[in-house]
Design a protein around this motif. Structure first.
Motif, PDB file in Angstrom:
ATOM      1  N   LEU A 178      36.964  49.568  32.858  1.00 37.81           N
ATOM      2  CA  LEU A 178      36.156  49.190  34.186  1.00 37.81           C
ATOM      3  C   LEU A 178      37.096  50.249  35.076  1.00 37.81           C
ATOM      4  O   LEU A 178      38.184  50.149  35.141  1.00 37.81           O
ATOM      5  CB  LEU A 178      36.327  47.731  34.515  1.00 37.81           C
ATOM      6  CG  LEU A 178      36.086  47.589  35.916  1.00 37.81           C
ATOM      7  CD1 LEU A 178      34.511  47.348  36.213  1.00 37.81           C
ATOM      8  CD2 LEU A 178      36.624  46.061  36.305  1.00 37.81           C
ATOM      9  N   GLN A 209      38.898  40.188  39.843  1.00 40.88           N
ATOM     10  CA  GLN A 209      37.721  39.122  39.643  1.00 40.88           C
ATOM     11  C   GLN A 209      36.859  39.447  38.646  1.00 40.88           C
ATOM     12  O   GLN A 209      36.367  38.576  37.824  1.00 40.88           O
ATOM     13  CB  GLN A 209      37.152  38.959  41.015  1.00 40.88           C
ATOM     14  CG  GLN A 209      37.668  38.349  42.197  1.00 40.88           C
ATOM     15  CD  GLN A 209      37.096  38.404  43.399  1.00 40.88           C
ATOM     16  OE1 GLN A 209      36.165  39.079  43.809  1.00 40.88           O
ATOM     17  NE2 GLN A 209      37.639  37.684  44.821  1.00 40.88           N
ATOM     18  N   ARG A 210      36.410  40.796  38.341  1.00 36.88           N
ATOM     19  CA  ARG A 210      35.749  41.192  37.497  1.00 36.88           C
ATOM     20  C   ARG A 210      36.233  40.887  35.987  1.00 36.88           C
ATOM     21  O   ARG A 210      35.638  40.447  35.059  1.00 36.88           O
ATOM     22  CB  ARG A 210      35.232  42.405  37.646  1.00 36.88           C
ATOM     23  CG  ARG A 210      34.334  43.348  36.736  1.00 36.88           C
ATOM     24  CD  ARG A 210      32.844  42.868  37.026  1.00 36.88           C
ATOM     25  NE  ARG A 210      32.004  43.407  36.068  1.00 36.88           N
ATOM     26  CZ  ARG A 210      31.217  44.407  36.160  1.00 36.88           C
ATOM     27  NH1 ARG A 210      31.365  44.935  37.720  1.00 36.88           N
ATOM     28  NH2 ARG A 210      30.514  45.051  35.508  1.00 36.88           N
ATOM     29  N   GLU A 241      34.914  38.507  32.899  1.00 37.37           N
ATOM     30  CA  GLU A 241      34.639  38.961  31.577  1.00 37.37           C
ATOM     31  C   GLU A 241      35.453  38.339  30.481  1.00 37.37           C
ATOM     32  O   GLU A 241      35.330  38.350  29.332  1.00 37.37           O
ATOM     33  CB  GLU A 241      34.844  40.598  31.588  1.00 37.37           C
ATOM     34  CG  GLU A 241      33.823  41.150  32.388  1.00 37.37           C
ATOM     35  CD  GLU A 241      32.568  41.221  31.932  1.00 37.37           C
ATOM     36  OE1 GLU A 241      32.247  41.356  30.602  1.00 37.37           O
ATOM     37  OE2 GLU A 241      31.685  41.232  32.845  1.00 37.37           O
ATOM     38  N   GLU A 293      30.402  47.358  44.939  1.00 40.06           N
ATOM     39  CA  GLU A 293      30.463  45.887  45.122  1.00 40.06           C
ATOM     40  C   GLU A 293      31.665  45.237  45.675  1.00 40.06           C
ATOM     41  O   GLU A 293      31.752  44.026  45.998  1.00 40.06           O
ATOM     42  CB  GLU A 293      30.664  45.446  43.601  1.00 40.06           C
ATOM     43  CG  GLU A 293      29.484  45.864  42.725  1.00 40.06           C
ATOM     44  CD  GLU A 293      29.529  47.320  42.204  1.00 40.06           C
ATOM     45  OE1 GLU A 293      28.302  47.617  41.808  1.00 40.06           O
ATOM     46  OE2 GLU A 293      30.314  47.911  42.642  1.00 40.06           O
ATOM     47  N   CYS A 351      32.128  50.869  39.252  1.00 40.33           N
ATOM     48  CA  CYS A 351      31.762  49.939  40.471  1.00 40.33           C
ATOM     49  C   CYS A 351      32.401  50.584  41.573  1.00 40.33           C
ATOM     50  O   CYS A 351      33.491  50.930  41.967  1.00 40.33           O
ATOM     51  CB  CYS A 351      32.232  48.697  40.404  1.00 40.33           C
ATOM     52  SG  CYS A 351      31.738  47.872  38.792  1.00 40.33           S
ATOM     53  N   TYR A 356      38.486  42.961  43.672  1.00 42.67           N
ATOM     54  CA  TYR A 356      37.308  42.942  42.969  1.00 42.67           C
ATOM     55  C   TYR A 356      37.646  43.052  41.542  1.00 42.67           C
ATOM     56  O   TYR A 356      37.005  42.695  40.647  1.00 42.67           O
ATOM     57  CB  TYR A 356      36.354  43.952  43.823  1.00 42.67           C
ATOM     58  CG  TYR A 356      34.839  43.939  42.620  1.00 42.67           C
ATOM     59  CD1 TYR A 356      34.031  42.922  43.031  1.00 42.67           C
ATOM     60  CD2 TYR A 356      34.970  44.859  41.626  1.00 42.67           C
ATOM     61  CE1 TYR A 356      32.894  42.881  42.175  1.00 42.67           C
ATOM     62  CE2 TYR A 356      33.742  45.066  41.009  1.00 42.67           C
ATOM     63  CZ  TYR A 356      32.571  43.998  41.033  1.00 42.67           C
ATOM     64  OH  TYR A 356      31.584  43.914  40.518  1.00 42.67           O
TER      65      TYR A 356
END
Length: 206
Positions: free
Chosen positions: A5, A52-53, A57, A38, A35, A49
């Motif tokens: 990510l 949190q992401r 997952e 977002e 990202c 973020y």
């Protein structure tokens, strides 16, 4: 399959850059998510973020993200150091971070320094001047190099091709700058984006 990510502060330039790199590398054995729109454009918002992401997952050993990268600028952000501290905390044993690793990818003063390194080798510090922000001063320098004369955040096909053709030179310059920054303590200008780029290239070879 390794899951990666990348969360960026910028909504356009950084996202387009990494999407183009993703397309170039054709990482068939890697799930790479990028990202930028977002979260709010501040270092701590990027880190928040990303955490949190990763949490959403799940654990990395159960299908969640292995590597999480937070790409943000030093610029004039008051929360820059706090964001770096949050990442250090998340990497500590027994933290609540569910990824395998989370890495800060800062640029001093901004991401465009990385783009500029594709064309020129310079250690002259950037500062706000003549009514321009420090980021605008860096962009003005970038516009001196073809095909970036009309650069306005978004990357054209010609710009992407020019960057990709000079990636090796940019990495070499960034490494040289990092060595000098460590020696002198002057981080402006410098970037760690090349470390992320190299990591993605390494995934291509696996």
């Amino acid at each position: 399959m390794r899951r990666v990510l990348i969360v960026t502060e910028g909504e356009v330039t950084e996202v387009e850059y990494f999407e183009a790199l993703k397309s170039l590398l054709k990482l068939v054995s890697v799930d790479l998510n990028i990202c930028g729109k977002e979260c709010d454009s501040s270092p701590t918002a990027v880190v928040r973020y990303a955490l949190q992401r990763a949490d959403a997952e799940g654990a990395h050993d159960k299908g969640g993200y292995n590597d999480v990268y937070c790409v943000f600028d030093r610029d004039t952000h008051a929360d820059f150091e706090k964001a770096l501290s949050q990442i250090l905390t998340a990497n500590k044993p027994k933290s609540l971070f569910k990824g395998e690793t989370i890495t800060a990818v800062p640029s001093y003063p901004c991401f465009e320094v990385w783009l500029l390194m594709h064309f020129v080798d310079s250690r002259a510090p950037f500062a706000a001047a003549n009514g321009k922000t420090v980021a605008q001063v860096v962009e003005a320098e970038l516009k001196k190099h073809s095909p970036f004369e009309n650069f306005a955040k978004s990357l054209t096909k010609e710009m992407v091709e020019a960057l990709q053709a000079n990636t090796d030179n940019a990495i070499e310059r960034a490494e040289k700058v990092m060595r000098d920054a460590e020696k002198t303590g002057e981080l402006n200008p410098s970037t760690e984006v090349h470390l992320l780029v190299k990591a993605l290239y390494d995934l291509q070879r696996k």
